[in-house]
Design an enzyme around this catalytic site. Structure first.
Site, PDB file in Angstrom:
ATOM      1  N   ARG A  64       0.792  -1.231   0.000  1.00  0.00           N
ATOM      2  CA  ARG A  64       0.000   0.000   0.000  1.00  0.00           C
ATOM      3  C   ARG A  64       0.826   1.283   0.000  1.00  0.00           C
ATOM      4  NH1 ARG A  64      -5.449  -0.803   3.622  1.00  0.00           N
ATOM      5  NH2 ARG A  64      -6.145   0.979   2.432  1.00  0.00           N
ATOM      6  N   HIS A 114      -8.172  -3.265  -6.942  1.00  0.00           N
ATOM      7  CA  HIS A 114      -7.800  -2.583  -5.688  1.00  0.00           C
ATOM      8  C   HIS A 114      -9.019  -2.451  -4.767  1.00  0.00           C
ATOM      9  CE1 HIS A 114      -4.781  -0.243  -3.510  1.00  0.00           C
ATOM     10  NE2 HIS A 114      -5.743   0.616  -3.183  1.00  0.00           N
ATOM     11  N   TYR A 170     -18.001  14.102 -11.628  1.00  0.00           N
ATOM     12  CA  TYR A 170     -17.940  15.307 -12.459  1.00  0.00           C
ATOM     13  C   TYR A 170     -16.669  15.390 -13.295  1.00  0.00           C
ATOM     14  CZ  TYR A 170     -21.590  16.812  -9.216  1.00  0.00           C
ATOM     15  OH  TYR A 170     -22.719  16.892  -8.465  1.00  0.00           O
TER      16      TYR A 170
END
Length: 745
Positions: free
Chosen positions: A31, A77, A121
């Site tokens: 990670r 993931h 968006y």
């Protein structure tokens, strides 16, 4: 048949230790830390690979980030959409990355700390450099693929990155017990450094720094400790000092202004707002009086923070103040930690480049082995087709005489003529000599008739020549490390030519900022504070002219130096210090400021017992008296402290200070209680204690009695008090012993 339960007893601490180590390693490897080979963390690698799989290339339309995030989370993931989207956003922010890997469309945040718009968006696609240098050759078996979290998909263990991304884009990550912080570098310089290492693997860090001068932050700025960089690049650890770029511009009226056009990399985001607040604080705390206004005029064109100055201000000296007291000069902590060979390791610049170059040789070897295998397959097929063109009539005869493809194929490969009708015995004998390979036989059977046209045969011959040339090239590259190095360097040169850009950060050795405070003209002033707590200072002449009015209107009046401090002692045992310079200085009729506003004193929670100037008590002894009749002498020098608030005395529970007064040898004090008991003692019979002590008992108190006042008597002066309409002259009281009951009046 029942199976018996088997209870395994283990030490709880061992289970915790193993579990925590497993967790820590998964955070470190899977990670938080980048791989030294591609310079990417798993979330970045998976996001880029997913975009590649979705076909969102640099020359294709943008796609919604929500689609990319959802696909990445579902396939590779499974750690939450916010972490994936944040990684995607950072890879698109040109002010954070030396080389942005994602081309963002929409609101992807700003350098001033504004967050990106929601993923529904915004849109994104891969940058051209990402497509060409990070994801190319994935189809050529250059890296190993591993199963994803649920083993339904395959993902690359590492991306075949052809440029040293770990240095170009840097890295930031907090793991368990370790963190990485690698600054970004200039693309062209890093490629020059890689080429230099490939030509001389024994290159030293000092020699490498002729190519890679130092970090190159996307925000520009100036690295001021060039001499420390050698040690940082040698060890992989250290501190880089960065300054913003400052210009001093003349303004009409003979004034100047400071314009900040580049900021330190560490100031990105909320720290720009903090910088502005720090400058406001410098003005509010009167560290400087030269700043008139500050405005942030930054836009899409770049950073522009303007500080307007008073006429005659020393702009250079003020810049030094900003370097010392704000984030305009900051430290970037370097810790070049990355995952190398499956384990975290702190690496210097040479080991990072060594790992990258070794990875390039591995990629090239696997790539050209794959290409060679393909070319050898093509060669085999081409040779078969060329031979087939020479005996095409026989092949047609075999095809026409065969009952099925199996018979025809067996004849082409093994020369088996059983079951095939031939026009003549000669054809049969010729067919028995055929020995095409299986791949050649398949190609012949699948060949279209138009391939027999003369031009097509010529094209086949030319293609065969090209294949032979490719085979020779690939075999040369694979057998000769120098040839492979040339190929890698040629590719790097092409990337440098297309994507190289001039350095933004200046590397230099700059002397530490020294701010010279303006010397204050020392003078006597008169401190005035009225009964409402409004304080001010006036010059001595002004006070003398208005003495009668000043004495009537003010509760506290004292003469002191303007470089002195005012001490405010309260009933809670605290002492608050206020610099005289922080108290408004001006005209007699000015209102002043509430003492609460310019000190830590809070009139709503504590009462002012004694107010004086620090210089006046330094050589004196102060007598403290509390409600419970605890008294002590404290040297005034104990109150010369740097803190704005300090404990002046220690109090017992429910006790409070009722009186403080300066005393000298030969003085006496009279303690007065609520029940009109009086005790006069020699002031110096009271033991001297530290300010942190409780003190000793001054007089014995009766039930529900308490000390309400201490009267200070000096030689030649007469002090009297009124008790029940009767005046008592305290000087006439006999001097008694401390810790006695005193006399009733």
């Amino acid at each position: 048949m029942e199976t018996k339960e088997r209870i395994i007893q283990t030490e709880y601490s061992e289970v915790m230790q193993k579990s925590y180590i497993d967790y820590a390693m998964s955070v470190i490897i899977a990670r938080a830390l980048p791989d030294v080979r591609d310079g990417l963390k798993p979330v970045q690698r998976r996001t880029l690979y997913d975009m590649h799989e979705l076909g969102i290339r640099y020359d294709k339309p943008y796609r919604k980030c929500a689609r990319i995030v959802g696909d990445t989370m579902g396939k590779y993931h499974p750690h939450g959409d916010s972490s994936i989207y944040e990684a995607l956003v950072v890879m698109a922010q040109e002010f954070k990355k030396g080389m942005p890997l994602v081309d963002g469309h929409g609101n992807f945040g700003s350098i001033e700390g504004d967050g990106a718009a929601a993923m529904r968006y915004t849109e994104a696609r891969l940058q051209k450099i990402t497509q060409e240098a990070y994801l190319a050759d994935l189809d050529k078996d250059v890296v190993d693929f591993v199963p994803n979290f649920d083993e339904t998909e395959k993902e690359p263990e590492v991306l075949p990155v052809k440029v040293p991304n770990l240095l170009i884009n840097g890295a930031e990550g907090i793991a368990v017990g370790m963190a990485t912080s690698i600054p970004p570098h200039n693309f062209a310089e890093v490629i020059d450094g890689v080429k230099a290492y490939m030509k001389n693997p024994d290159i030293t860090t000092e020699e490498m720094m002729q190519y890679i001068k130092g970090p190159d932050f996307p925000t520009g700025g100036i690295v001021v400790n060039q001499d420390d960089l050698l040690s940082i690049y040698e060890t992989g650890m250290g501190k880089i000092k960065i300054r913003g770029k400052v210009d001093i511009e003349p303004v009409k009226g003979g004034k100047e202004r400071i314009v900040i056009t580049e900021i330190p990399y560490t100031m990105i985001g909320a720290n720009i707002g903090k910088f502005l607040n720090d400058v406001y604080s410098l003005v509010e705390t009167k560290k400087t009086n030269d700043i008139v206004d500050i405005s942030n005029q930054s836009s899409k064109e770049g950073i522009r923070i303007v500080i307007e100055l008073k006429k005659g201000a020393d702009a250079k000296n003020l810049c030094n103040l900003l370097y010392k007291k704000t984030k305009l000069e900051d430290t970037f902590g370097v810790n070049m930690l990355a995952v190398a060979n499956g384990r975290p390791e702190t690496l210097g610049i040479i080991p990072i480049i060594r790992h990258h170059v070794d990875f390039q040789y591995e990629l090239a070897t696997r790539k050209y082995k794959t290409l060679l295998a393909k070319e050898l397959d093509k060669k085999e097929v081409q040779e078969g087709l060329i031979r087939a063109c020479d005996v095409i009539d026989l092949i047609i005869e075999i095809l026409r005489g065969s009952k099925n493809i199996k018979e025809a194929k067996a004849c082409l490969i093994h020369g088996t003529t059983d079951g095939i009708r031939f026009k003549s015995e000669a054809s049969k004998k010729q067919a028995a000599k055929l020995d095409f390979t299986e791949r050649q036989a398949t190609a012949i059977l699948e060949m279209r008739l138009y391939k027999l046209i003369g031009l097509e045969i010529e094209a086949l011959m030319a293609e065969h020549e090209n294949t032979l040339k490719n085979i020779a090239t690939y075999e040369d590259i694979l057998s000769n490390r120098v040839a492979m190095a040339k190929v890698i360097i040629r590719e790097l040169d092409a990337f440098k030519k297309e994507y190289g850009a001039p350095r933004k950060t200046v590397i230099d050795n700059v002397e530490a900022a020294v701010y010279e405070e303006k010397k204050i003209e020392e003078m006597d002033v008169v401190f005035l504070m009225d009964r409402f707590g409004y304080a001010k200072t006036v010059d001595v002449a002004t006070y003398e002219r208005n003495k009668e009015a000043a004495d009537n209107e003010n509760r506290y009046i004292l003469t002191c130096r303007n470089t002195d401090k005012i001490c405010i002692f309260t009933n809670t045992g605290q002492m608050h210090l206020v610099k005289v310079l922080d108290i408004p200085y001006g005209k007699f009729r000015d209102k002043g400021l509430p003492i609460d506003n310019i000190s830590n004193y809070d009139s709503s929670k504590e009462n002012l017992i004694y107010l004086t100037s620090l210089q006046s008590i330094l050589s004196q002894k102060l007598l403290f008296g509390t409600k419970q009749a605890m008294i002590k002498l404290v040297s005034g020098s104990e109150f010369d402290v740097a803190k704005r608030t300090t404990a002046a005395t220690k109090l017992s529970e429910e006790d409070e200070v009722v009186a403080i007064c300066p005393v000298a040898g030969g003085d006496s004090v009279v303690m007065q209680t609520k029940k009109d008991m009086f005790l006069r003692i020699d002031a110096y019979s009271v033991p001297e204690k530290k300010k942190g002590a409780v003190g000793v008992r001054g007089m014995k108190l009766g039930l529900q009695d308490e000390l309400i006042a201490i009267h200070h008597l000096t030689e030649g002066s007469e002090v009297s008090v009124t008790v029940k309409d009767k005046e008592i002259v305290l000087n006439r009281l006999h001097i008694g012993n401390r810790d006695t009951k005193g006399v009733k009046k």
